[in-house]
Design a protein around this motif. Sequence first.
Motif, PDB file in Angstrom:
ATOM      1  N   ALA A  87       4.094   2.485-113.896  1.00 38.39           N
ATOM      2  CA  ALA A  87       4.768   1.502-114.832  1.00 38.39           C
ATOM      3  C   ALA A  87       5.860   1.605-115.455  1.00 38.39           C
ATOM      4  O   ALA A  87       6.681   0.819-115.535  1.00 38.39           O
ATOM      5  CB  ALA A  87       3.410   1.526-115.825  1.00 38.39           C
ATOM      6  N   ARG A  88       6.166   2.852-115.733  1.00 39.22           N
ATOM      7  CA  ARG A  88       7.713   3.104-116.420  1.00 39.22           C
ATOM      8  C   ARG A  88       8.568   2.952-115.429  1.00 39.22           C
ATOM      9  O   ARG A  88       9.756   2.269-115.506  1.00 39.22           O
ATOM     10  CB  ARG A  88       7.555   4.682-116.816  1.00 39.22           C
ATOM     11  CG  ARG A  88       8.455   5.157-117.885  1.00 39.22           C
ATOM     12  CD  ARG A  88       8.475   6.321-118.340  1.00 39.22           C
ATOM     13  NE  ARG A  88       7.293   7.024-118.967  1.00 39.22           N
ATOM     14  CZ  ARG A  88       6.419   7.575-118.549  1.00 39.22           C
ATOM     15  NH1 ARG A  88       6.483   8.101-117.148  1.00 39.22           N
ATOM     16  NH2 ARG A  88       5.404   7.797-119.065  1.00 39.22           N
ATOM     17  N   THR A  89       8.382   3.332-114.211  1.00 36.33           N
ATOM     18  CA  THR A  89       9.422   2.957-113.114  1.00 36.33           C
ATOM     19  C   THR A  89       9.577   1.638-112.965  1.00 36.33           C
ATOM     20  O   THR A  89      10.654   0.920-112.756  1.00 36.33           O
ATOM     21  CB  THR A  89       9.028   3.863-111.618  1.00 36.33           C
ATOM     22  OG1 THR A  89       8.871   5.235-112.037  1.00 36.33           O
ATOM     23  CG2 THR A  89      10.065   3.467-110.745  1.00 36.33           C
ATOM     24  N   HIS A  90       8.465   0.804-112.827  1.00 34.77           N
ATOM     25  CA  HIS A  90       8.545  -0.592-112.656  1.00 34.77           C
ATOM     26  C   HIS A  90       9.265  -1.242-113.908  1.00 34.77           C
ATOM     27  O   HIS A  90      10.135  -2.019-113.745  1.00 34.77           O
ATOM     28  CB  HIS A  90       7.127  -1.215-112.422  1.00 34.77           C
ATOM     29  CG  HIS A  90       6.390  -0.791-111.194  1.00 34.77           C
ATOM     30  ND1 HIS A  90       7.084  -0.966-109.959  1.00 34.77           N
ATOM     31  CD2 HIS A  90       5.420  -0.363-110.891  1.00 34.77           C
ATOM     32  CE1 HIS A  90       6.328  -0.782-108.920  1.00 34.77           C
ATOM     33  NE2 HIS A  90       5.043  -0.018-109.549  1.00 34.77           N
ATOM     34  N   ARG A  91       8.913  -0.707-114.844  1.00 36.88           N
ATOM     35  CA  ARG A  91       9.601  -1.434-116.296  1.00 36.88           C
ATOM     36  C   ARG A  91      10.962  -1.018-116.079  1.00 36.88           C
ATOM     37  O   ARG A  91      11.823  -2.165-116.793  1.00 36.88           O
ATOM     38  CB  ARG A  91       8.911  -0.884-117.587  1.00 36.88           C
ATOM     39  CG  ARG A  91       9.397  -1.143-118.919  1.00 36.88           C
ATOM     40  CD  ARG A  91       9.270  -2.447-119.094  1.00 36.88           C
ATOM     41  NE  ARG A  91       7.773  -2.834-119.114  1.00 36.88           N
ATOM     42  CZ  ARG A  91       7.560  -4.207-118.672  1.00 36.88           C
ATOM     43  NH1 ARG A  91       8.332  -5.304-118.800  1.00 36.88           N
ATOM     44  NH2 ARG A  91       6.118  -4.532-118.723  1.00 36.88           N
TER      45      ARG A  91
END
Length: 162
Positions: A87-91
């Motif tokens: 999720a952090r990577t996508h964000r």
Amino acid sequence: MDNNVIVWIVVAIAAIVAIALVAYLARRARTERRRVEAERLRAEVDQKSQHVEKRETVAQETEARARAAQAEAEAKAAEAARLQDAARTHRDAVNTKRDELDEQRARADALDPRVNDHGQKADAQGPDAVRGQAGSGQTGYEQTGYDSLTKAPGTPVEHRRP
């Protein structure tokens, strides 16, 4: 020897035999009571041992379930950490792309002669027409920055990320 002495010797021997017999019988009774008590205690120990073994089995099963639950919790924690990382990577990718789009929108606004310095589009009459509508009583979608697809009337359109 006197009969009296012989009688006393026989009485003494009989008394000694009687005392020995009573002592023997008392000891035998005590031994029997102790043997019965020992058997009772052994039976009680056997019964309690079976109960303890059942509790030990329950404890081992509970420990096995606890280990399984711990392993499952660790697996779920690892999955949660992996998902948080994804999720952090996508964000981060979204934020980077949004910044790029904002820069591209700003560059397009800078190139478009129909957009004034405040990021608002002027109508077909030219950039001065927006300033003229402010006091004319018209709704002036261009003046307020109304975007009919995403914003309510009177809400300015922002081209920058909040």
